[in-house]
Design a protein around this motif. Structure first.
Motif, short mmCIF file in Angstrom:
data_model
loop_
_atom_site.label_atom_id
_atom_site.label_comp_id
_atom_site.label_asym_id
_atom_site.label_seq_id
_atom_site.Cartn_x
_atom_site.Cartn_y
_atom_site.Cartn_z
N VAL A 113 0.85 -1.19 0.00
CA VAL A 113 0.00 0.00 0.00
C VAL A 113 0.89 1.24 0.00
O VAL A 113 1.80 1.36 0.83
N LEU A 114 0.62 2.16 -0.90
CA LEU A 114 1.27 3.47 -0.91
C LEU A 114 0.21 4.53 -0.68
O LEU A 114 -0.77 4.60 -1.43
N VAL A 115 0.38 5.34 0.35
CA VAL A 115 -0.57 6.39 0.69
C VAL A 115 -0.02 7.74 0.24
O VAL A 115 1.14 8.07 0.52
N ILE A 116 -0.85 8.51 -0.45
CA ILE A 116 -0.47 9.87 -0.86
C ILE A 116 -1.19 10.84 0.06
O ILE A 116 -2.42 10.90 0.08
N GLY A 117 -0.42 11.59 0.84
CA GLY A 117 -1.01 12.59 1.73
C GLY A 117 -0.71 12.32 3.19
O GLY A 117 -0.99 11.23 3.70
N GLY A 118 -0.13 13.32 3.86
CA GLY A 118 0.27 13.17 5.26
C GLY A 118 -0.59 13.93 6.23
O GLY A 118 -0.10 14.37 7.28
N GLY A 119 -1.88 14.08 5.90
CA GLY A 119 -2.82 14.61 6.88
C GLY A 119 -3.30 13.48 7.77
O GLY A 119 -2.80 12.36 7.72
N VAL A 120 -4.30 13.78 8.59
CA VAL A 120 -4.75 12.76 9.55
C VAL A 120 -5.38 11.56 8.84
O VAL A 120 -5.24 10.42 9.30
N VAL A 121 -6.03 11.77 7.70
CA VAL A 121 -6.64 10.64 6.99
C VAL A 121 -5.54 9.76 6.39
O VAL A 121 -5.60 8.53 6.47
N GLY A 122 -4.54 10.38 5.79
CA GLY A 122 -3.44 9.60 5.23
C GLY A 122 -2.67 8.85 6.29
O GLY A 122 -2.35 7.67 6.14
#
Length: 373
Positions: free
Chosen positions: A32-41
Motif C-alpha cells: 500500500v502506498l498512501v499519498i497525503g500526510g494529513g490525519v486521513v493519510g
C-alpha cells in the motif's frame, strides 16, 4: 539498530530515517502506498501497517501541514449535524470521541466545556435539551459529564463576559479537544513504529502504469530535486483538497469532485473574554465556537468557497469582520481587530454537487476505486 540493540522500527522520523526511507522507497515494493500526510493519510497508513502490510506514505509538504493543523481542534459529534438529521455521522464521531478519550489517546484528548446560551423562553430549552440528550447517549458509554441546565444567573456566573440581555438561561455540555497537528504526527509516528515508511517533502509527480492498472508513483524529493519510482500494489489517494489534482495526474476520472470550503479562526488572549467555559453560538448559517486554548480563545469558524491557491488559504477582512460581528453580538466588551493575536485558515475537502452552500455539504468520508491499483 536502535539504542537497545533491536532492529525493530522505532517510530522516529529524523534525518537518518529520512535518508533511509528514500532508499527504501526506490528499492522496495509496497502493498500500500498512501499519498497525503494529513490525519486521513496517516490513519490509513497506520491501519494498513497494523494489518501486517508493507506500507509507505509520501507527503509533498509536512505532516499535518494542511487541513489537519487548521481545525477548531475539537473531537466532537457536531450538534448542528444532529439538527440536520445526520444521525449516522454524529453517532460515529461520538463513538470515536469516546475511544480517543479512553483508549487511543487520553494523553492528547481532553474534555472541554461549552455553554449553549438560550435566547428564547418556553420552547428552546426542551428542544435543545432533547438534542443534547441524544448527543450525550449516541456515542455509547461516555467519559464526559452530561448536560447541566442553568438559569440566566447561573449562566452569567459561568460566563460573565456575556451580555445579560442576550440570554434567558443556558445549558452546559462537554465535548473534547486536542492539538490537531500533534495528534496527526503521533498517528504517523505510530505507523512508522509498525513498519510504515513515512517521508515528507516527497511529492508525487507522476503515476506508474502496467497495462490498465496503476502500479506505483514517481516521486520527487522537494529539497534536492532527486526523483525515484515507487512500486505498490495499491495506491491510496488521501490528498484532501488536492484529491482532484492527484486523480487528474493519474489519468483517472473520479466518481465525485472535491469542493474546498474555507474555515477561518481568530485567536485572542484569554483575558479578553471572562469565562470559565467555552461557548457555542448560533449564527444565521451555522454555529460559532469560542474555544478555550491554553492562554487564548480560538473563535470560529466560517464556511465559504475557496477557489485560489489550495496550499495557502487566507482570511479576508470580510471573514474577520464576520467572526467579530457574531461574537460581539453577545459580549459585554466587544473585541476589536487590535485584540487579535493570530488568524488561521484551513480548507475542508467536501463532496461537491450536493448543495450550493458549503455549510450544507456532507462531512461524511467517501471511498471510491477510480482505477485498478
Amino acid at each position: 539498530m536502535n539504542a537497545t540493540g533491536s532492529t525493530a522500527p522505532s517510530g522516529r522520523l529524523g534525518v537518518d530515517e529520512r535518508a533511509e526511507n528514500w532508499r527504501r522507497l526506490g528499492e522496495e515494493e509496497f502493498d500500500v502506498l498512501v499519498i497525503g500526510g494529513g490525519v486521513v493519510g496517516a490513519g490509513t497508513a497506520l491501519d494498513a501497517a497494523t494489518r501486517g502490510l508493507r506500507v509507505a506514505l509520501v507527503e509533498a509538504r509536512d505532516l499535518a501541514s494542511g487541513t489537519s493543523s487548521r481545525s477548531s481542534k475539537l473531537f466532537h459529534g457536531g450538534l448542528r449535524y444532529l439538527e440536520q438529521l445526520e444521525f449516522g455521522l454524529v453517532r460515529e464521531a461520538l463513538r470515536e470521541r469516546e475511544l480517543m478519550l479512553t483508549r487511543i489517546a487520553p494523553h492528547l484528548v481532553k474534555p472541554v466545556s461549552f455553554l449553549y446560551p438560550l435566547t428564547h423562553r418556553v420552547w428552546e430549552r426542551p428542544y435543545t435539551a432533547t438534542g443534547l440528550f441524544l448527543y450525550d447517549r449516541m456515542g455509547g458509554a461516555k467519559s464526559v459529564p452530561g448536560q447541566q441546565h442553568l438559569t440566566r444567573a447561573g449562566a452569567l456566573r459561568m460566563v460573565p463576559a456575556l451580555r445579560r440581555d442576550k440570554l434567558v438561561g443556558g445549558i452546559r455540555y462537554f465535548d473534547a479537544q486536542a492539538d490537531d497537528a500533534r495528534h496527526t504526527l503521533t498517528v504517523a509516528r505510530t505507523a512508522a513504529q509498525y513498519g510504515a515508511v513515512i517521508r515528507t517533502s516527497t511529492q508525487v509527480v507522476d503515476f506508474l502504469h502496467e497495462s490498465d492498472r496503476v502500479s506505483g508513483v514517481r516521486v520527487r524529493d522537494v529539497e534536492t530535486g532527486e526523483e525515484t519510482d515507487v512500486q505498490a500494489g495499491v495506491v491510496v489517494n488521501c490528498a484532501g483538497v488536492w484529491t482532484d489534482q492527484v486523480l487528474q495526474m493519474s489519468g483517472s476520472r473520479g466518481r465525485f469532485r472535491v469542493r474546498a470550503s474555507k474555515g477561518v479562526h481568530i485567536v485572542v488572549p484569554r483575558e479578553k473574554i471572562v469565562s470559565d467555559s467555552g461557548v457555542i453560538l448560533r449564527t444565521p448559517t451555522s454555529v460559532l465556537f469560542i474555544i478555550p486554548w491554553k492562554g487564548h480563545w480560538i473563535i470560529g469558524t466560517t464556511d465559504t468557497d475557496w477557489h485560489l491557491d489550495l496550499a495557502h488559504p487566507a482570511a479576508t477582512a470580510k471573514d474577520i469582520a464576520y467572526i467579530l460581528d457574531q461574537v460581539n453580538s453577545v459580549l459585554n466588551t466587544p473585541l476589536t481587530t487590535d485584540d487579535i493575536e493570530g488568524v488561521y485558515a484551513g480548507l475542508r475537502p467536501l463532496l461537491a454537487g450536493e448543495s450550493e452552500e458549503t455549510s450544507k455539504l456532507s462531512r461524511e468520508h467517501a471511498v471510491a476505486r477510480t482505477a485498478p491499483g
